[in-house]
Design an enzyme around this catalytic site. Structure first.
Site, short mmCIF file in Angstrom:
data_model
loop_
_atom_site.label_atom_id
_atom_site.label_comp_id
_atom_site.label_asym_id
_atom_site.label_seq_id
_atom_site.Cartn_x
_atom_site.Cartn_y
_atom_site.Cartn_z
N PRO A 191 0.80 -1.23 0.00
CA PRO A 191 0.00 0.00 0.00
C PRO A 191 0.84 1.28 0.00
O PRO A 191 0.37 2.33 -0.40
CB PRO A 191 -0.85 -0.10 1.27
CG PRO A 191 -0.42 -1.31 2.00
CD PRO A 191 0.51 -2.10 1.14
N GLU A 197 -0.76 -9.71 7.19
CA GLU A 197 -0.19 -8.38 7.50
C GLU A 197 0.92 -8.00 6.52
O GLU A 197 1.56 -6.96 6.66
CB GLU A 197 0.35 -8.36 8.93
CG GLU A 197 -0.73 -8.31 10.00
CD GLU A 197 -1.80 -7.26 9.71
OE1 GLU A 197 -1.45 -6.11 9.45
OE2 GLU A 197 -2.99 -7.62 9.74
N ARG A 245 -2.69 -4.40 -22.06
CA ARG A 245 -3.34 -3.56 -23.09
C ARG A 245 -2.34 -2.80 -23.94
O ARG A 245 -2.62 -2.40 -25.06
CB ARG A 245 -4.24 -2.49 -22.45
CG ARG A 245 -5.43 -2.96 -21.73
CD ARG A 245 -6.10 -1.80 -21.02
NE ARG A 245 -6.50 -0.74 -21.91
CZ ARG A 245 -7.54 -0.80 -22.74
NH1 ARG A 245 -8.29 -1.87 -22.75
NH2 ARG A 245 -7.84 0.22 -23.52
N ASP A 260 -7.54 6.43 -25.38
CA ASP A 260 -7.76 6.12 -23.96
C ASP A 260 -7.34 7.31 -23.10
O ASP A 260 -6.40 8.02 -23.43
CB ASP A 260 -6.90 4.92 -23.53
CG ASP A 260 -7.57 3.58 -23.81
OD1 ASP A 260 -8.78 3.59 -24.07
OD2 ASP A 260 -6.86 2.56 -23.77
C1 SAM Z 1 -4.11 -6.36 4.66
S1 SAM Z 1 -2.81 -5.87 3.61
C2 SAM Z 1 -1.49 -5.51 4.72
C3 SAM Z 1 -1.51 -4.12 5.22
C4 SAM Z 1 -0.28 -3.77 6.01
N1 SAM Z 1 -0.25 -4.48 7.24
C5 SAM Z 1 -0.18 -2.27 6.30
O1 SAM Z 1 0.07 -1.88 7.40
O2 SAM Z 1 -0.37 -1.47 5.38
C6 SAM Z 1 -2.31 -7.35 2.84
C7 SAM Z 1 -1.60 -7.21 1.52
O3 SAM Z 1 -2.46 -6.64 0.54
C8 SAM Z 1 -1.70 -5.95 -0.42
N2 SAM Z 1 -2.23 -4.58 -0.52
C9 SAM Z 1 -3.06 -3.97 0.35
N3 SAM Z 1 -3.38 -2.73 -0.06
C10 SAM Z 1 -2.72 -2.53 -1.23
C11 SAM Z 1 -2.64 -1.45 -2.13
N4 SAM Z 1 -3.31 -0.32 -1.93
N5 SAM Z 1 -1.88 -1.59 -3.24
C12 SAM Z 1 -1.20 -2.74 -3.47
N6 SAM Z 1 -1.25 -3.80 -2.63
C13 SAM Z 1 -1.99 -3.72 -1.53
C14 SAM Z 1 -0.25 -6.00 0.03
O4 SAM Z 1 0.40 -7.02 -0.68
C15 SAM Z 1 -0.37 -6.33 1.49
O5 SAM Z 1 0.75 -7.01 1.98
#
Ligand code: SAM
Length: 256
Positions: free
Chosen positions: A90, A117, A154, A169
């Site tokens: 994230p 997590e 794409r 696009d």
């Molecule tokens: C529940 S999330 C973990 C969140 C993490 N513990 C934190 O504090 O931000 C589980 C997984 O989802 C993916 N993920 C969650 N949000 C994302 C986003 N906005 N973009 C890309 N991957 C995401 C990541 O691979 C992450 O390890």
């Protein structure tokens, strides 16, 4: 030459539907892309095929263990000389059209999908880039991986039948796309703009450009700062800033 994606996941079935429809499926059939899911459980050694463990130092949730990910990576290195490794996070670099363009130039891409997590921090030593699809939290990296792959695929040469559709696009030239209509010409009192049925291609192109600029100004004005604008674009924008419509621009109505 085709682009190869290797997706590290604990839910390989998640990608079956993704691979079987639309442009992605067409690109696979054309041999432009290969999507291979790598089930991290296949790289475990215990009888329960464990991929996660508790967090050192305490705290809620589980983490993906490093061993299956490193072992899967070792395997990929036997089939690919130089894979580009991304991990969904994230806080990563925000995914956008330019990012997709960069990925479309690569040969082999590994996408590591986090779960729970996230992953053990040591995994980052094999990662080239952390990628986020937005400021929100998903339950896992799989939906993000499909977003990343779809928009990259794409852009591969000859995947879209009309080259046109790439250039019209949104974001392809830094602006949002223009509005489109199909038949019928009138529906519930709402008419298709006459200019689109005029057959005058030059006029239609002007109208579309005006609408692109207007939409971008109204919905994403930040994009205008970076867009490559011609003298004519800037002239149109002057009308748009003053709330004037396409007809006013066409007539060359005076604006102060
Ligand atoms: C529940 S999330 C973990 C969140 C993490 N513990 C934190 O504090 O931000 C589980 C997984 O989802 C993916 N993920 C969650 N949000 C994302 C986003 N906005 N973009 C890309 N991957 C995401 C990541 O691979 C992450 O390890």
């Amino acid at each position: 030459m085709s682009l190869r994606f290797f997706v590290f996941t604990i839910f390989p079935d998640f990608f079956e539907c993704f691979k079987n429809f639309g442009i992605v499926n067409k690109a696979i059939k054309l041999g432009k892309v290969q999507i291979q899911t790598i089930n991290l459980r296949d790289f475990t050694e215990d009888k329960h095929r464990t991929v996660d463990d508790v967090v050192y130092g305490g705290g809620p949730g589980m983490l993906l263990k490093p061993e299956p990910i490193f072992k899967a990576y070792d395997y990929i290195k036997t089939v690919s000389k130089n894979p580009y490794v991304i991990i969904t996070e994230p806080w990563g670099r925000k995914f956008d059209q330019n990012f997709a363009k960069e990925l479309s130039q690569k040969e082999d891409i590994v996408i590591i999908c986090g779960r729970y997590e996230g992953v053990d921090e040591r995994v980052k030593t094999i990662v080239d880039e952390e990628v986020s699809i937005g400021d929100f939290i998903l339950s896992g990296g799989e939906p993000a991986a499909t977003v990343i792959m779809d928009s990259t695929i794409r852009l591969l040469p000859d995947v879209l039948s009309e080259k046109e559709s790439l250039t019209v696009d949104s974001f392809s030239d830094g602006l949002l796309g223009y509005p489109n209509y199909t038949r019928p010409p009138e529906f519930r009192g709402m008419k298709v703009p006459e200019v689109l049925m005029s057959g005058n291609h030059k006029l239609i192109a002007l109208w579309r450009r005006f609408q692109q600029l207007k939409k971008t100004y109204e919905k994403r004005p930040d994009l205008l700062e970076k867009a490559n604008l011609s003298v004519e674009d800037k002239k149109m924008l002057n009308y748009i800033y003053k709330g004037k419509d396409f007809e006013a621009y066409l007539k060359g109505e005076k604006i102060d």
